[in-house]
Scaffold this motif. Structure first.
Motif, PDB file in Angstrom:
ATOM      1  N   GLY A  69     -19.940  11.098  18.994  1.00 32.01           N
ATOM      2  CA  GLY A  69     -18.566  10.641  19.230  1.00 32.01           C
ATOM      3  C   GLY A  69     -18.045  10.889  20.637  1.00 32.01           C
ATOM      4  N   THR A  70     -16.738  10.649  20.822  1.00 38.21           N
ATOM      5  CA  THR A  70     -16.072  10.770  22.123  1.00 38.21           C
ATOM      6  C   THR A  70     -14.923  11.770  22.012  1.00 38.21           C
ATOM      7  N   LEU A  71     -14.773  12.592  23.035  1.00 34.67           N
ATOM      8  CA  LEU A  71     -13.645  13.519  23.068  1.00 34.67           C
ATOM      9  C   LEU A  71     -12.772  13.162  24.268  1.00 34.67           C
ATOM     10  N   VAL A  72     -11.477  12.957  24.018  1.00 35.35           N
ATOM     11  CA  VAL A  72     -10.543  12.613  25.085  1.00 35.35           C
ATOM     12  C   VAL A  72      -9.603  13.805  25.285  1.00 35.35           C
ATOM     13  N   VAL A  73      -9.423  14.229  26.542  1.00 35.21           N
ATOM     14  CA  VAL A  73      -8.594  15.409  26.834  1.00 35.21           C
ATOM     15  C   VAL A  73      -7.970  15.241  28.219  1.00 35.21           C
ATOM     16  N   ASN A  74      -6.718  15.706  28.376  1.00 31.30           N
ATOM     17  CA  ASN A  74      -6.045  15.458  29.658  1.00 31.30           C
ATOM     18  C   ASN A  74      -6.497  16.396  30.778  1.00 31.30           C
ATOM     19  N   LEU A  75      -7.200  17.500  30.424  1.00 35.84           N
ATOM     20  CA  LEU A  75      -7.691  18.435  31.448  1.00 35.84           C
ATOM     21  C   LEU A  75      -9.173  18.710  31.218  1.00 35.84           C
ATOM     22  N   GLU A  76      -9.909  18.819  32.304  1.00 40.54           N
ATOM     23  CA  GLU A  76     -11.346  19.132  32.214  1.00 40.54           C
ATOM     24  C   GLU A  76     -11.599  20.306  31.259  1.00 40.54           C
ATOM     25  N   PRO A  77     -12.511  20.182  30.323  1.00 39.36           N
ATOM     26  CA  PRO A  77     -12.815  21.288  29.408  1.00 39.36           C
ATOM     27  C   PRO A  77     -13.316  22.510  30.177  1.00 39.36           C
ATOM     28  N   CYS A  78     -12.970  23.695  29.681  1.00 43.22           N
ATOM     29  CA  CYS A  78     -13.322  24.905  30.424  1.00 43.22           C
ATOM     30  C   CYS A  78     -14.764  25.315  30.183  1.00 43.22           C
ATOM     31  N   GLU A 124     -21.962  11.938  28.730  1.00 45.62           N
ATOM     32  CA  GLU A 124     -21.354  11.065  29.735  1.00 45.62           C
ATOM     33  C   GLU A 124     -19.913  11.544  29.966  1.00 45.62           C
ATOM     34  N   VAL A 125     -19.504  11.639  31.230  1.00 43.89           N
ATOM     35  CA  VAL A 125     -18.141  12.095  31.523  1.00 43.89           C
ATOM     36  C   VAL A 125     -17.387  10.991  32.275  1.00 43.89           C
ATOM     37  N   VAL A 126     -16.237  10.597  31.712  1.00 47.01           N
ATOM     38  CA  VAL A 126     -15.384   9.609  32.386  1.00 47.01           C
ATOM     39  C   VAL A 126     -14.181  10.378  32.919  1.00 47.01           C
ATOM     40  N   GLU A 127     -13.993  10.327  34.241  1.00 52.56           N
ATOM     41  CA  GLU A 127     -12.921  11.119  34.850  1.00 52.56           C
ATOM     42  C   GLU A 127     -11.759  10.254  35.307  1.00 52.56           C
ATOM     43  N   GLY A 128     -10.617  10.888  35.511  1.00 54.03           N
ATOM     44  CA  GLY A 128      -9.488  10.256  36.193  1.00 54.03           C
ATOM     45  C   GLY A 128      -8.723   9.209  35.395  1.00 54.03           C
ATOM     46  N   VAL A 129      -8.761   9.302  34.066  1.00 51.91           N
ATOM     47  CA  VAL A 129      -7.992   8.346  33.255  1.00 51.91           C
ATOM     48  C   VAL A 129      -6.520   8.795  33.242  1.00 51.91           C
ATOM     49  N   ALA A 134      -1.392  12.742  34.265  1.00 52.61           N
ATOM     50  CA  ALA A 134      -1.981  14.020  33.843  1.00 52.61           C
ATOM     51  C   ALA A 134      -1.560  15.132  34.804  1.00 52.61           C
ATOM     52  N   ARG A 135      -1.528  14.811  36.087  1.00 54.55           N
ATOM     53  CA  ARG A 135      -1.143  15.809  37.096  1.00 54.55           C
ATOM     54  C   ARG A 135       0.342  16.140  36.985  1.00 54.55           C
ATOM     55  N   LYS A 136       1.146  15.103  36.721  1.00 52.90           N
ATOM     56  CA  LYS A 136       2.588  15.339  36.614  1.00 52.90           C
ATOM     57  C   LYS A 136       2.887  16.232  35.397  1.00 52.90           C
ATOM     58  N   LEU A 137       2.189  15.972  34.305  1.00 52.91           N
ATOM     59  CA  LEU A 137       2.383  16.768  33.086  1.00 52.91           C
ATOM     60  C   LEU A 137       2.161  18.256  33.371  1.00 52.91           C
ATOM     61  N   ASN A 138       1.180  18.561  34.204  1.00 53.49           N
ATOM     62  CA  ASN A 138       0.869  19.964  34.499  1.00 53.49           C
ATOM     63  C   ASN A 138       1.214  20.354  35.931  1.00 53.49           C
ATOM     64  N   GLU A 139       2.331  19.824  36.446  1.00 51.48           N
ATOM     65  CA  GLU A 139       2.725  20.114  37.828  1.00 51.48           C
ATOM     66  C   GLU A 139       2.996  21.613  38.034  1.00 51.48           C
ATOM     67  N   ILE A 140       3.477  22.275  37.009  1.00 53.24           N
ATOM     68  CA  ILE A 140       3.758  23.711  37.136  1.00 53.24           C
ATOM     69  C   ILE A 140       2.439  24.472  37.283  1.00 53.24           C
ATOM     70  N   PHE A 141       1.510  24.199  36.357  1.00 50.92           N
ATOM     71  CA  PHE A 141       0.193  24.847  36.376  1.00 50.92           C
ATOM     72  C   PHE A 141      -0.539  24.586  37.708  1.00 50.92           C
ATOM     73  N   ILE A 142      -0.469  23.346  38.186  1.00 52.19           N
ATOM     74  CA  ILE A 142      -1.148  22.994  39.444  1.00 52.19           C
ATOM     75  C   ILE A 142      -0.549  23.782  40.618  1.00 52.19           C
ATOM     76  N   THR A 143       0.789  23.846  40.665  1.00 55.26           N
ATOM     77  CA  THR A 143       1.457  24.591  41.743  1.00 55.26           C
ATOM     78  C   THR A 143       1.068  26.066  41.682  1.00 55.26           C
TER      79      THR A 143
END
Ligand code: AOF
Ligand code: ZN
Length: 352
Positions: A69-78, A124-129, A134-143
């Motif tokens: 199957g496929t796993l969709v997630v807004n942040l790269e898995p750790c 297979e990894v599809v990035e940047g969807v 995704a960046r705006k959602l986690n703007e606090i974490f990114i900062t």
């Protein structure tokens, strides 16, 4: 790709269920599809220390169902052992064949390593969807992760002519009930709210929040009776040359004074050290004028009212820019209606 965007949006929705509870961790949502692309599970990160979104979603299904199957997630898995074991390992164990990611993790322990681990296992990894969202959602974490500082937001509510109170100090109410209800939602997104002694003295607000920071240079507020001090963890910053009273439940924090004002930079560093990853400032125009230099994001409510008085109080004051070429500039991000008012959300032009 189109189809992944739909699932990514679902991830954002799921992630937002954790809003206000995940700090200092990011908000993450996850959707798992079987080999026929049917959704078989969903999950999200609820609270720092608890399961990551991927683990939350996978543990609700079985490797038999998720195989291929496929796993969709807004942040790269750790890829690291933190408070929980690596999500990448669990994804591999569950026989997932494709992982769709919104953004790479900015946490240096992970940054690209999760993706490497997945690829090495033949996934297979599809990035940047929907990466921007995704960046705006986690703007606090990114900062926090990239700049090692507290994310600063500021809220103001003004008339069409940019005033937050009349010359007599009357401000109740400029904006509608719908707009004021939205302020409560906005507050919940931030680890703390910040206000000043002038606002406490003028409006005696309660400002319900778990963490409250009050800038009271000369210790002139009524610490026993003002509504703001009646709940939450309280941090009061004051001029270090003064002597703070001894009141249990209030942390008095001495701060240096620059040009007759408490040193904002010092205060922001101090609260980051206390683990306050984001703060919403709700102050008058003068303090806003000082805070604006450190503000990432502004929530600016506008009510369709005009005061038309040079002595009425402005949303931002004291910068006294003389030439238009020297103004502080912003990019408007969003316009929402809270009838009859609007809410403009904008960022410093250098941000994002
Ligand atoms: C989360 N939730 O859903 C994902 C995260 O201390 P830990 O073990 O919880 O690890 C936190 C880090 O894990 C975090 O900074 C981020 O880099 C990564 N991913 N974290 O809290 C999640 N996917
Ligand atoms: Zn993880």
């Amino acid at each position: 790709m189109q189809q992944y965007e739909t699932y990514m949006k679902k991830c954002f929705e799921l992630a937002l269920k954790g809003e206000g509870n995940t700090s200092p961790n990011p908000m993450v949502g996850c959707v798992v599809l079987d080999k026929n692309n049917n959704v078989i599970s969903e999950g999200f990160h609820k609270k720092c220390g608890e399961d990551h979104a991927e683990r939350d979603a996978l543990l609700k299904t079985t490797p038999e169902k998720s195989e291929g199957g496929t796993l969709v997630v807004n942040l790269e898995p750790c890829s690291h052992y933190g408070k929980t074991p690596p999500c990448a390992d669990l994804i591999i164990e569950y026989g997932i064949k494709k992982v769709v990611i919104g953004m790479r993790d900015v946490n240096p322990i992970v940054a690209g390593n999760g993706i490497k681990k997945l690829k090495n296992a033949g996934i297979e990894v599809v990035e940047g969807v929907l990466e921007e969202e995704a960046r705006k959602l986690n703007e606090i974490f990114i900062t926090n992760m990239t700049e090692h500082r507290t994310f600063v937001a500021l809220k103001t509510a003004a008339t069409l002519d940019g005033k937050i109170a009349t010359s007599t100090g009357d401000s109740k109410w400029i904006t509608s009930e719908a707009a004021r209800l939205e302020v409560k939602n906005i507050r919940r997104r931030y680890d703390a709210i910040l206000t000043s002694s002038s606002t406490v003295l003028a409006d005696n607000p309660a400002m319900a929040h778990k963490n409250k920071i009050i800038l009271d240079r000369t210790l002139k507020t009524d610490f026993k009776n003002s509504n703001i001090y009646k709940s939450g963890s309280i941090y009061v910053f004051y001029d270090e040359t003064f002597t703070a009273p001894e009141i249990s439940d209030i942390k008095f924090l001495p701060a240096p004074v620059k040009d007759g004002k408490l040193d904002i930079e010092f205060i922001l560093k101090k609260i980051y050290y206390f683990g306050i990853m984001s703060v919403l400032c709700e102050c008058g125009g003068i303090l806003n004028g000082s805070l604006i230099d450190y503000t990432d994001k502004v929530y600016h409510f506008i009510a369709p009212k005009i005061i038309s008085d040079n002595s009425a109080k402005s949303a931002f004051d004291g910068k006294n820019v003389k030439l238009i070429k020297d103004t502080l500039n912003y990019s408007i991000d969003e316009i929402k209606t809270f009838a009859p008012d609007i809410l403009l959300t904008y960022y410093r032009q250098t941000m994002l």
